[in-house]
Design a protein around this motif. Structure first.
Motif, PDB file in Angstrom:
ATOM      1  N   ALA A  59      36.974 -12.326  88.408  1.00  0.00           N
ATOM      2  CA  ALA A  59      38.041 -12.759  89.383  1.00  0.00           C
ATOM      3  C   ALA A  59      37.578 -14.286  90.435  1.00  0.00           C
ATOM      4  CB  ALA A  59      38.403 -12.164  90.554  1.00  0.00           C
ATOM      5  N   LEU A  60      35.896 -14.247  90.523  1.00  0.00           N
ATOM      6  CA  LEU A  60      34.736 -14.571  91.136  1.00  0.00           C
ATOM      7  C   LEU A  60      34.738 -15.808  90.335  1.00  0.00           C
ATOM      8  CD1 LEU A  60      33.190 -12.878  93.640  1.00  0.00           C
ATOM      9  CD2 LEU A  60      34.861 -13.958  94.358  1.00  0.00           C
ATOM     10  N   GLY A  61      34.827 -15.702  88.958  1.00  0.00           N
ATOM     11  CA  GLY A  61      35.059 -17.135  88.073  1.00  0.00           C
ATOM     12  C   GLY A  61      33.155 -17.266  87.950  1.00  0.00           C
ATOM     13  N   PHE A  62      32.598 -16.186  87.452  1.00  0.00           N
ATOM     14  CA  PHE A  62      30.879 -15.736  86.841  1.00  0.00           C
ATOM     15  C   PHE A  62      30.378 -16.542  85.870  1.00  0.00           C
ATOM     16  CE2 PHE A  62      30.455 -12.995  91.351  1.00  0.00           C
ATOM     17  CZ  PHE A  62      28.955 -14.056  91.473  1.00  0.00           C
ATOM     18  N   THR A  63      29.543 -16.846  85.450  1.00  0.00           N
ATOM     19  CA  THR A  63      29.652 -17.103  83.949  1.00  0.00           C
ATOM     20  C   THR A  63      27.692 -16.647  83.528  1.00  0.00           C
ATOM     21  OG1 THR A  63      28.707 -19.868  84.443  1.00  0.00           O
ATOM     22  CG2 THR A  63      31.079 -19.050  83.921  1.00  0.00           C
ATOM     23  N   LYS A  64      27.190 -16.600  84.537  1.00  0.00           N
ATOM     24  CA  LYS A  64      25.940 -16.741  83.519  1.00  0.00           C
ATOM     25  C   LYS A  64      25.600 -14.630  84.131  1.00  0.00           C
ATOM     26  CE  LYS A  64      23.596 -18.590  88.046  1.00  0.00           C
ATOM     27  NZ  LYS A  64      22.951 -20.344  89.059  1.00  0.00           N
ATOM     28  N   ASN A  65      24.791 -14.771  83.888  1.00  0.00           N
ATOM     29  CA  ASN A  65      23.890 -13.407  83.696  1.00  0.00           C
ATOM     30  C   ASN A  65      22.925 -13.569  85.145  1.00  0.00           C
ATOM     31  OD1 ASN A  65      24.918 -12.931  81.802  1.00  0.00           O
ATOM     32  ND2 ASN A  65      22.827 -11.975  79.961  1.00  0.00           N
ATOM     33  N   TYR A  66      22.343 -11.761  85.950  1.00  0.00           N
ATOM     34  CA  TYR A  66      21.661 -11.689  86.523  1.00  0.00           C
ATOM     35  C   TYR A  66      20.679 -10.927  86.370  1.00  0.00           C
ATOM     36  CZ  TYR A  66      24.949 -14.917  88.924  1.00  0.00           C
ATOM     37  OH  TYR A  66      25.765 -15.934  89.263  1.00  0.00           O
ATOM     38  N   THR A  67      19.435 -10.685  87.581  1.00  0.00           N
ATOM     39  CA  THR A  67      18.690  -9.718  86.805  1.00  0.00           C
ATOM     40  C   THR A  67      18.691  -8.730  88.126  1.00  0.00           C
ATOM     41  OG1 THR A  67      17.240 -11.530  85.901  1.00  0.00           O
ATOM     42  CG2 THR A  67      15.635  -9.473  87.071  1.00  0.00           C
ATOM     43  N   CYS A  68      18.224  -7.843  87.678  1.00  0.00           N
ATOM     44  CA  CYS A  68      17.965  -6.290  89.346  1.00  0.00           C
ATOM     45  C   CYS A  68      17.119  -5.501  88.954  1.00  0.00           C
ATOM     46  CB  CYS A  68      19.260  -5.766  89.040  1.00  0.00           C
ATOM     47  SG  CYS A  68      20.106  -4.807  86.916  1.00  0.00           S
ATOM     48  N   THR A  69      16.387  -5.219  89.978  1.00  0.00           N
ATOM     49  CA  THR A  69      15.451  -4.381  89.434  1.00  0.00           C
ATOM     50  C   THR A  69      14.983  -3.083  90.832  1.00  0.00           C
ATOM     51  OG1 THR A  69      14.152  -5.740  91.386  1.00  0.00           O
ATOM     52  CG2 THR A  69      13.922  -6.615  88.997  1.00  0.00           C
ATOM     53  N   LYS A  70      14.414  -2.642  90.781  1.00  0.00           N
ATOM     54  CA  LYS A  70      14.264  -1.650  92.298  1.00  0.00           C
ATOM     55  C   LYS A  70      15.154  -0.586  91.968  1.00  0.00           C
ATOM     56  CE  LYS A  70      11.698  -4.644  95.369  1.00  0.00           C
ATOM     57  NZ  LYS A  70      10.992  -4.376  95.377  1.00  0.00           N
ATOM     58  N   LEU A  71      16.240  -0.390  92.664  1.00  0.00           N
ATOM     59  CA  LEU A  71      17.472   0.101  91.983  1.00  0.00           C
ATOM     60  C   LEU A  71      18.373  -0.537  91.264  1.00  0.00           C
ATOM     61  CD1 LEU A  71      17.044   1.207  95.903  1.00  0.00           C
ATOM     62  CD2 LEU A  71      15.861   2.464  93.682  1.00  0.00           C
ATOM     63  N   CYS A  72      19.309   1.068  90.624  1.00  0.00           N
ATOM     64  CA  CYS A  72      20.655   0.634  90.214  1.00  0.00           C
ATOM     65  C   CYS A  72      21.356   1.307  90.095  1.00  0.00           C
ATOM     66  CB  CYS A  72      19.055  -0.025  88.345  1.00  0.00           C
ATOM     67  SG  CYS A  72      19.470  -1.094  88.529  1.00  0.00           S
ATOM     68  N   GLU A  73      22.298   1.588  90.765  1.00  0.00           N
ATOM     69  CA  GLU A  73      22.777   2.188  91.357  1.00  0.00           C
ATOM     70  C   GLU A  73      24.351   2.588  90.259  1.00  0.00           C
ATOM     71  OE1 GLU A  73      24.162   3.974  95.683  1.00  0.00           O
ATOM     72  OE2 GLU A  73      25.584   3.061  94.956  1.00  0.00           O
ATOM     73  N   LEU A  74      25.007   3.738  89.519  1.00  0.00           N
ATOM     74  CA  LEU A  74      26.120   4.023  88.902  1.00  0.00           C
ATOM     75  C   LEU A  74      27.231   4.764  89.487  1.00  0.00           C
ATOM     76  CD1 LEU A  74      23.357   4.164  87.735  1.00  0.00           C
ATOM     77  CD2 LEU A  74      24.379   5.933  85.185  1.00  0.00           C
ATOM     78  N   VAL A  75      28.900   3.929  89.271  1.00  0.00           N
ATOM     79  CA  VAL A  75      28.912   4.105  90.545  1.00  0.00           C
ATOM     80  C   VAL A  75      30.348   4.306  89.467  1.00  0.00           C
ATOM     81  CG1 VAL A  75      28.533   3.107  92.102  1.00  0.00           C
ATOM     82  CG2 VAL A  75      30.407   1.573  90.815  1.00  0.00           C
ATOM     83  N   LYS A  76      31.560   4.997  89.704  1.00  0.00           N
ATOM     84  CA  LYS A  76      32.000   5.094  88.962  1.00  0.00           C
ATOM     85  C   LYS A  76      33.723   4.606  89.188  1.00  0.00           C
ATOM     86  CE  LYS A  76      36.003   8.721  86.782  1.00  0.00           C
ATOM     87  NZ  LYS A  76      35.955  10.295  87.146  1.00  0.00           N
ATOM     88  N   THR A  77      34.333   3.804  88.584  1.00  0.00           N
ATOM     89  CA  THR A  77      35.886   2.712  89.251  1.00  0.00           C
ATOM     90  C   THR A  77      37.404   3.380  88.670  1.00  0.00           C
ATOM     91  OG1 THR A  77      35.870   1.279  87.241  1.00  0.00           O
ATOM     92  CG2 THR A  77      35.059   0.924  89.597  1.00  0.00           C
ATOM     93  N   GLU A  78      37.354   4.324  87.498  1.00  0.00           N
ATOM     94  CA  GLU A  78      38.679   4.912  86.830  1.00  0.00           C
ATOM     95  C   GLU A  78      39.049   5.791  87.690  1.00  0.00           C
ATOM     96  OE1 GLU A  78      35.553   4.471  85.673  1.00  0.00           O
ATOM     97  OE2 GLU A  78      35.891   3.173  84.161  1.00  0.00           O
ATOM     98  N   GLY A  79      39.947   5.488  88.130  1.00  0.00           N
ATOM     99  CA  GLY A  79      40.770   6.552  88.832  1.00  0.00           C
ATOM    100  C   GLY A  79      40.540   5.811  90.635  1.00  0.00           C
ATOM    101  N   TYR A  80      40.182   5.296  91.092  1.00  0.00           N
ATOM    102  CA  TYR A  80      39.995   4.985  92.116  1.00  0.00           C
ATOM    103  C   TYR A  80      40.362   3.269  92.807  1.00  0.00           C
ATOM    104  CZ  TYR A  80      36.758   9.504  93.139  1.00  0.00           C
ATOM    105  OH  TYR A  80      36.523  10.248  92.724  1.00  0.00           O
ATOM    106  N   GLY A  81      40.769   2.534  91.375  1.00  0.00           N
ATOM    107  CA  GLY A  81      40.597   1.279  91.664  1.00  0.00           C
ATOM    108  C   GLY A  81      40.634  -0.035  91.784  1.00  0.00           C
ATOM    109  N   ALA A  82      39.164  -0.094  91.419  1.00  0.00           N
ATOM    110  CA  ALA A  82      38.204  -1.496  92.033  1.00  0.00           C
ATOM    111  C   ALA A  82      38.523  -2.223  90.827  1.00  0.00           C
ATOM    112  CB  ALA A  82      36.006  -0.161  92.642  1.00  0.00           C
ATOM    113  N   GLU A  83      37.987  -3.159  90.606  1.00  0.00           N
ATOM    114  CA  GLU A  83      38.364  -4.221  89.949  1.00  0.00           C
ATOM    115  C   GLU A  83      36.635  -4.385  88.983  1.00  0.00           C
ATOM    116  OE1 GLU A  83      39.221  -9.090  88.691  1.00  0.00           O
ATOM    117  OE2 GLU A  83      39.872  -7.755  90.152  1.00  0.00           O
ATOM    118  N   VAL A  84      36.086  -4.563  87.997  1.00  0.00           N
ATOM    119  CA  VAL A  84      34.819  -5.072  87.489  1.00  0.00           C
ATOM    120  C   VAL A  84      34.735  -6.167  87.642  1.00  0.00           C
ATOM    121  CG1 VAL A  84      33.377  -4.123  86.175  1.00  0.00           C
ATOM    122  CG2 VAL A  84      34.674  -2.631  86.473  1.00  0.00           C
ATOM    123  N   LEU A  85      33.900  -6.655  88.441  1.00  0.00           N
ATOM    124  CA  LEU A  85      33.749  -7.805  87.659  1.00  0.00           C
ATOM    125  C   LEU A  85      32.067  -8.468  87.348  1.00  0.00           C
ATOM    126  CD1 LEU A  85      33.964  -9.455  91.466  1.00  0.00           C
ATOM    127  CD2 LEU A  85      35.575  -9.113  89.698  1.00  0.00           C
TER     128      LEU A  85
END
Length: 366
Positions: free
Chosen positions: A210-236
């Motif tokens: 929905a935001l038109g992202f086309t490139k990759n980005y780097t993440c460090t330090k902390l990476c959280e795992l979330v569940k969207t199934e059954g809760y409704g959020a759109e994964v971008l």
């Protein structure tokens, strides 16, 4: 630097400047504390001259008195939340990245440039178009209700990893987290992975997001795992590697009249720049200066741009706006001037441009 510090206060909403301390002591623990008049006692020092210069600048800016900063955006930087994070052992025992998270958000907004308020957990949110709540680990008693009401009323909330974990006395919430906001964000936090220094993962945009992202980005330090199934959020955006490959990195969810975004990891500056630029466009938030005036797509490095306007007024009613340009870079910055600009103090307009030298400034009325 004393003039620069004083002008910084005015640019961010102060109506006057006071310096501590006026005269240095002869002895004691703070005998070398900075002062306007040192033990020498004369008025021919650099510090005295710069303090006097600030008085001259204030006279030129007398018309600014009473105007306010009408920031459309706020960042929640709560001191008690920071204390709680610093006192927690885990997920990382040091360098949790909270300040970096706040700074990257602030830096991205200043590049547009947009006025931004830095607020705590107790501030009323109703006047802001966008509110950022990075790593809001500790909730006060009414934090969840306040954020919920803000989004339901039409606000845009950008939350993130390691949020809503403990209450105001640092006791963990039982049940789903972020506490009392899983329906607002449209997701549930499952776990968080702490990366070693030097380790990283990658955020990969979902095709057609929905935001038109086309490139990759780097993440460090902390990476959280979330569940969207059954809760409704759109994964971008999703993770590219490790055991959480395919898990969300960035989500979007509509709630009431508003919208929420959830950032699941400690993302690089490029991510924040691109995300915030898109969010401001969606929220119809215009930069203080246009790209034509900046002569670039963003603010030159080291140039801070802020603005003030008469309380209760707006651009639509034709009231005067005061724009402060301060250059903290080692090189000059050049801005293209408009015909309706009046320089109140600092660098002058020459050939339709304003050149602001290192540690220089310009205050404009338009």
């Amino acid at each position: 630097m004393l003039r620069a510090q004083g002008l910084q206060a005015i640019a961010h909403g102060a109506d006057s400047v006071q310096y501590f301390q006026i005269r240095a002591t002869l002895g004691g623990y703070e005998k070398f504390h900075g002062s306007v008049i040192d033990q020498y006692g004369g008025n021919d020092t650099r510090v005295f001259r710069e303090t006097a210069e600030m008085g001259t600048v204030l006279k030129k800016l007398s018309c600014v008195k009473g105007s306010v900063v009408n920031a459309p955006v706020a960042i929640i930087y709560d001191t008690e939340n920071r204390w709680a994070l610093n006192l927690s052992k885990g997920p990382r025992n040091k360098d949790m990245g909270f300040f970096e998270e706040v700074y990257r958000t602030y830096s991205a907004l200043r590049k547009i440039p947009v006025d931004v308020d830095v607020i705590d957990n107790k501030t009323d949110l109703s006047g802001y178009k966008i509110v950022f709540a990075p790593m809001l680990y500790a909730f006060r008693e009414d934090t969840a209700q306040k954020l919920r009401a803000y989004v339901a009323g039409g606000g845009t909330l950008i939350g993130g990893y390691h949020s809503g974990i403990v209450n105001s006395v640092d006791l963990c919430y039982m049940g789903e987290t972020p506490h009392d906001l899983t329906d607002v964000y449209g997701l549930r936090r499952e776990e968080i992975d702490a990366l070693f220094d030097g380790e990283s993962n990658t955020g990969v945009p979902k095709e057609g997001n929905a935001l038109g992202f086309t490139k990759n980005y780097t993440c460090t330090k902390l990476c959280e795992l979330v569940k969207t199934e059954g809760y409704g959020a759109e994964v971008l955006m999703t993770y590219a590697d490790a055991f959480y490959k395919g898990y969300p990195v960035l989500t979007k969810h509509a709630y009431g009249k508003g919208m929420t975004y959830y950032i699941c990891a400690h993302m690089d500056q490029a991510f924040h720049d691109d995300l915030i630029s898109r969010l401001c466009i969606d929220a119809k938030i215009e930069g203080i200066l246009s790209t034509e005036e900046l002569m670039a797509d963003s603010v030159p490095y080291g140039l801070e741009v802020t603005s003030r306007r008469a309380a209760g007024s707006s651009a639509e009613d034709g009231s005067a706006e005061y724009v402060f340009l301060q250059n903290f870079a080692d090189t000059s910055a050049v801005i293209r001037a408009k015909e309706n600009w009046e320089v109140l103090a600092g660098s002058e307009i020459e050939d339709g441009k304003i050149t602001i030298d290192r540690l220089g400034y310009c205050v404009i009325k338009r």
